[in-house]
Scaffold this active site. Structure first.
Site, PDB file in Angstrom:
ATOM      1  NE  ARG A 195      -2.053  -1.239   3.658  1.00 14.87           N
ATOM      2  CZ  ARG A 195      -1.598  -0.331   4.505  1.00 14.87           C
ATOM      3  NH1 ARG A 195      -1.902   0.952   4.362  1.00 14.87           N
ATOM      4  NH2 ARG A 195      -0.848  -0.671   5.539  1.00 14.87           N
ATOM      5  CE  LYS A 210      -5.646  -3.683   6.204  1.00 17.70           C
ATOM      6  NZ  LYS A 210      -5.115  -4.952   5.885  1.00 17.70           N
ATOM      7  CG  HIS A 244      -5.798  -4.451  11.366  1.00 20.10           C
ATOM      8  ND1 HIS A 244      -4.461  -4.173  11.452  1.00 20.10           N
ATOM      9  CD2 HIS A 244      -5.945  -5.185  10.242  1.00 20.10           C
ATOM     10  CE1 HIS A 244      -3.828  -4.712  10.423  1.00 20.10           C
ATOM     11  NE2 HIS A 244      -4.710  -5.335   9.673  1.00 20.10           N
ATOM     12  CB  SER A 254       1.702  -5.526   8.233  1.00 22.45           C
ATOM     13  OG  SER A 254       1.930  -6.344   7.116  1.00 22.45           O
ATOM     14  CE  LYS A 282      -3.708  -8.488  10.991  1.00 20.32           C
ATOM     15  NZ  LYS A 282      -2.292  -8.057  10.928  1.00 20.32           N
ATOM     16  CB  THR A 283      -2.935 -14.397   7.730  1.00 20.42           C
ATOM     17  OG1 THR A 283      -3.520 -13.119   7.469  1.00 20.42           O
ATOM     18  CG2 THR A 283      -3.417 -15.389   6.684  1.00 20.42           C
ATOM     19  CG  ASP A 331      -6.482  -7.983   7.614  1.00 17.50           C
ATOM     20  OD1 ASP A 331      -5.505  -8.027   8.367  1.00 17.50           O
ATOM     21  OD2 ASP A 331      -6.712  -7.017   6.866  1.00 17.50           O
ATOM     22  NE  ARG A 361       0.461  -9.154   2.054  1.00 21.81           N
ATOM     23  CZ  ARG A 361      -0.006  -8.980   3.281  1.00 21.81           C
ATOM     24  NH1 ARG A 361      -1.024  -9.690   3.723  1.00 21.81           N
ATOM     25  NH2 ARG A 361       0.522  -8.090   4.075  1.00 21.81           N
TER      26      ARG A 361
HETATM   27  P1  ATP Z   1      -1.073  -8.569   7.437  1.00 23.97           P
HETATM   28  O1  ATP Z   1      -1.862  -7.605   8.296  1.00 23.97           O
HETATM   29  O2  ATP Z   1      -0.074  -7.852   6.601  1.00 23.97           O
HETATM   30  O3  ATP Z   1      -1.941  -9.497   6.656  1.00 23.97           O
HETATM   31  P2  ATP Z   1      -0.532 -10.722   9.365  1.00 23.97           P
HETATM   32  O4  ATP Z   1      -0.592 -10.276  10.794  1.00 23.97           O
HETATM   33  O5  ATP Z   1      -1.680 -11.480   8.838  1.00 23.97           O
HETATM   34  O6  ATP Z   1      -0.152  -9.451   8.437  1.00 23.97           O
HETATM   35  P3  ATP Z   1       0.951 -13.046   8.666  1.00 23.97           P
HETATM   36  O7  ATP Z   1       0.560 -13.078   7.229  1.00 23.97           O
HETATM   37  O8  ATP Z   1       0.325 -14.036   9.567  1.00 23.97           O
HETATM   38  O9  ATP Z   1       0.785 -11.581   9.234  1.00 23.97           O
HETATM   39  O10 ATP Z   1       2.531 -13.138   8.702  1.00 23.97           O
HETATM   40  C1  ATP Z   1       3.298 -13.687   9.756  1.00 23.97           C
HETATM   41  C2  ATP Z   1       4.587 -14.179   9.114  1.00 23.97           C
HETATM   42  O11 ATP Z   1       5.540 -14.486  10.105  1.00 23.97           O
HETATM   43  C3  ATP Z   1       4.330 -15.450   8.331  1.00 23.97           C
HETATM   44  O12 ATP Z   1       5.113 -15.405   7.172  1.00 23.97           O
HETATM   45  C4  ATP Z   1       4.801 -16.543   9.311  1.00 23.97           C
HETATM   46  O13 ATP Z   1       5.249 -17.704   8.654  1.00 23.97           O
HETATM   47  C5  ATP Z   1       5.957 -15.841   9.996  1.00 23.97           C
HETATM   48  N1  ATP Z   1       6.270 -16.340  11.367  1.00 23.97           N
HETATM   49  C6  ATP Z   1       7.463 -16.820  11.769  1.00 23.97           C
HETATM   50  N2  ATP Z   1       7.449 -17.145  13.065  1.00 23.97           N
HETATM   51  C7  ATP Z   1       6.210 -16.870  13.532  1.00 23.97           C
HETATM   52  C8  ATP Z   1       5.586 -16.999  14.817  1.00 23.97           C
HETATM   53  N3  ATP Z   1       6.228 -17.475  15.877  1.00 23.97           N
HETATM   54  N4  ATP Z   1       4.293 -16.625  14.927  1.00 23.97           N
HETATM   55  C9  ATP Z   1       3.625 -16.119  13.855  1.00 23.97           C
HETATM   56  N5  ATP Z   1       4.172 -15.975  12.637  1.00 23.97           N
HETATM   57  C10 ATP Z   1       5.453 -16.351  12.456  1.00 23.97           C
HETATM   58 MN    MN Z   2      -2.999 -11.156   7.254  1.00 26.54          MN
END
Ligand code: ATP
Ligand code: MN
Length: 536
Positions: free
Chosen positions: A62, A204, A224, A242, A246-247, A261, A326
């Protein structure tokens, strides 16, 4: 309030007139039809999994500096104008709109779709999107809520999204910063996205609208966060900026995914705003993230990934285009997804932070005041750059774990959260998904398996009666033991060889928290202010 009078206004007619002058108007195409168009226009390539791979061009993320909200009667006194909520005049919006309309005249094809934002009928908005490229429309299909046949017959679009990545605005004429922009008008109920093909701008943009409307019109707290539920219908929320997890963490084979999300919390439960997931794919593996890996099949849209040379097999470790690779896919690609995506009020909330300083504990149980302090702070820390020698993490404080998307003052969301936490007796946990054993450079990111075990234990109530110790300065309660996790990592100090260095970093981070919180001092109760790190 003023918004409702605008909601009934119908200016679709005007826009549709221009759209229907285009030779080919494709409405509500299926993913199979879209796939054909994407391949026909050579916008994408098929991966061996059946997913399509596209490149978003200049923008692979973004562009917050180019996101504007029209300052008008509706927004002037309600939007919290700041670096993320940047005002633009109605005159400028009209110029951007007219540039868009002129651009529409040059098109041969356009992809149009009706969807919803919000899984619950009483809170949702009808969205009509217009995309000048088919992969944008596939993203809209995957990510927004797909109406049923009956819902389509009676569909009332309230909001319009114009996604025109090839349109380059004249910044001077339009009053934008540069040729790309993402502009929201509450009066016209329209989002215009130009100059960027990063699909995340679409989701978003809609999130921003709901974050503005729901707390004010419906007393729904917009958040969020990700959400899932257990076999006993116990809901959990996962907040975080980010990359904090979360995901990843909400995709749990033992629980049912509600969404990854964006959610709303009404008096009688929570609901997803979206109909799909948008997962990071950097270093993705079937072993560590099986559900997400398996969702990357026909219909899924991969962005900015590279193949292993000479193959159509995605190399998830490749960062040539960006680290922010992504994939979007519809929610039902996750086997146990909840559709319609609603759930009870949460029993547990996890605030995820990726602390690259490596000083926060893997899990801590928060009091309500600590929870509000953390919510308002919205802390995470990333690894600064990839240049050699630069190993100092960079901290981010983003109010409500989502400052770029919240148009109202953070205090509004915090106030609503306090009410709800009290009313529903929700437990709140702070989870560090970042570094352990030292800061970035010395330590390592905590194993995903450990984080999953900590969350599982919290969800199963195993930490409720556990013994706790306190993290100094922050006064956070850390469990002494947790099944599936080595005891010594639960207190971060144990994992650092150099205890003095640990203390220095902890104090340093405490200072960053306090400095950031200064800007909220006034609107916040003493009890919340005092729930932050102590002065040292
Ligand atoms: P966004 O808001 O951008 O979608 P998000 O909070 O959904 O971000 P994720 O897509 O879940 O973030 O990204 C977390 C990244 O960190 C993943 O690539 C995951 O494999 C990695 N990772 C490594 N170690 C950990 C951990 N202990 N817990 C969570 N994620 C981890
Ligand atoms: Mn996510």
């Amino acid at each position: 309030m003023k918004i409702s009078t605008v909601l009934s206004r119908d200016n679709h007619f005007e826009l549709n007139k221009h759209v229907h002058a285009i030779k080919h108007v494709y409405e509500q195409l299926s993913p199979t039809q879209l796939r054909k168009d994407i391949l026909r226009l050579k916008e994408g390539i098929e991966a061996d999994s059946g997913a399509l791979v596209i490149e978003t061009g200049k923008f692979t993320g973004r562009s917050p500096k180019d996101k504007f909200i029209v300052e008008d009667e509706i927004t002037r006194d309600t939007v919290n104008w700041n670096d993320f909520n940047i005002p633009i005049s109605s005159e400028c919006f009209d110029k951007i709109y007219s540039s868009a309309v002129n651009y529409l005249e040059t098109l041969d094809e356009i992809w149009v779709r009706n969807s919803f934002g919000g899984a619950r009928e009483e809170y949702r908005i009808g969205i009509r999107s217009y995309c000048s490229r088919p992969f944008g429309d596939l993203f809209a299909y995957n990510m927004l809520i797909r109406p049923t046949e009956t819902e389509l017959e009676n569909f009332k679009p309230q909001w319009k999204v114009l996604w025109l990545p090839e349109l380059k605005l004249s910044a001077e004429f339009c009053g934008t910063r540069q040729e790309n922009a993402s502009v929201i008008s509450f009066e016209k109920q329209m989002i215009i996205i130009t100059g960027s093909a990063y699909t995340g701008e679409i989701k978003k943009g809609i999130f921003t609208i709901l974050n503005y409307l729901l707390p004010q019109q419906h007393d729904v707290l917009s958040m969020h966060c990700a959400a899932n539920k257990g076999k006993n219908n116990d809901t959990a929320l996962f907040f975080g900026l980010s990359g904090t997890g979360k995901t990843t963490l909400s995709a749990d084979p033992e629980r049912s995914l509600i969404g990854d999300d964006e959610h709303g919390w009404a008096d009688d439960g929570i609901f997803n705003f979206e109909g799909g997931c948008y997962a990071k794919t950097i270093d993705l593996s079937a072993q560590k993230e099986p559900q997400i890996f398996a969702a990357i099949k026909e219909g899924a849209l991969l962005e900015n990934v590279k193949f292993f040379p000479g193959t159509n097999k995605v190399d998830y470790s490749n960062k040539d285009i960006t680290e922010n690779t992504r994939v979007s896919y519809p929610l039902h690609y996750i086997p146990n997804a909840v559709i319609p995506s609603v759930g009870n009020s949460p029993e547990n909330i996890f605030f995820l932070t990726c602390d690259a300083f490596g000083v926060l504990p893997p899990i801590a149980k928060l009091t309500i005041d600590q929870a509000l302090y953390q919510f308002i702070s919205g802390y995470t820390a990333k690894v600064a750059g990839t240049e050699t020698g630069i190993t100092e993490p960079k901290s981010t404080f983003s109010a409500c774990f989502g400052a770029p998307f919240i148009p109202l003052h953070p205090g509004k969301y915090a106030e609503m959260l306090r009410e709800k936490l009290k009313k529903h007796n929700t437990k709140v946990w702070l989870v560090n998904t970042g570094w352990t054993g030292g800061s970035y450079g010395t330590g390592n990111r905590i194993k995903l398996d450990y984080t999953r075990s900590l969350i599982k234990a919290a969800l199963q109530g195993e930490l409720d009666n556990a013994e706790y110790t306190k993290l100094p300065i922050f006064n956070l309660n850390m469990p002494v033991k947790c099944p599936g996790v080595p005891e010594e990592i639960l207190n971060p100090e144990n994992t650092w060889e150099d205890k003095t260095a640990y203390k220095v970093k902890l104090e340093y981070l405490a200072g960053l928290f306090r400095k950031n919180f200064n800007k909220y001092e006034e609107g916040v109760e003493n009890s919340v202010r005092n729930a932050g790190p102590e002065e040292v």
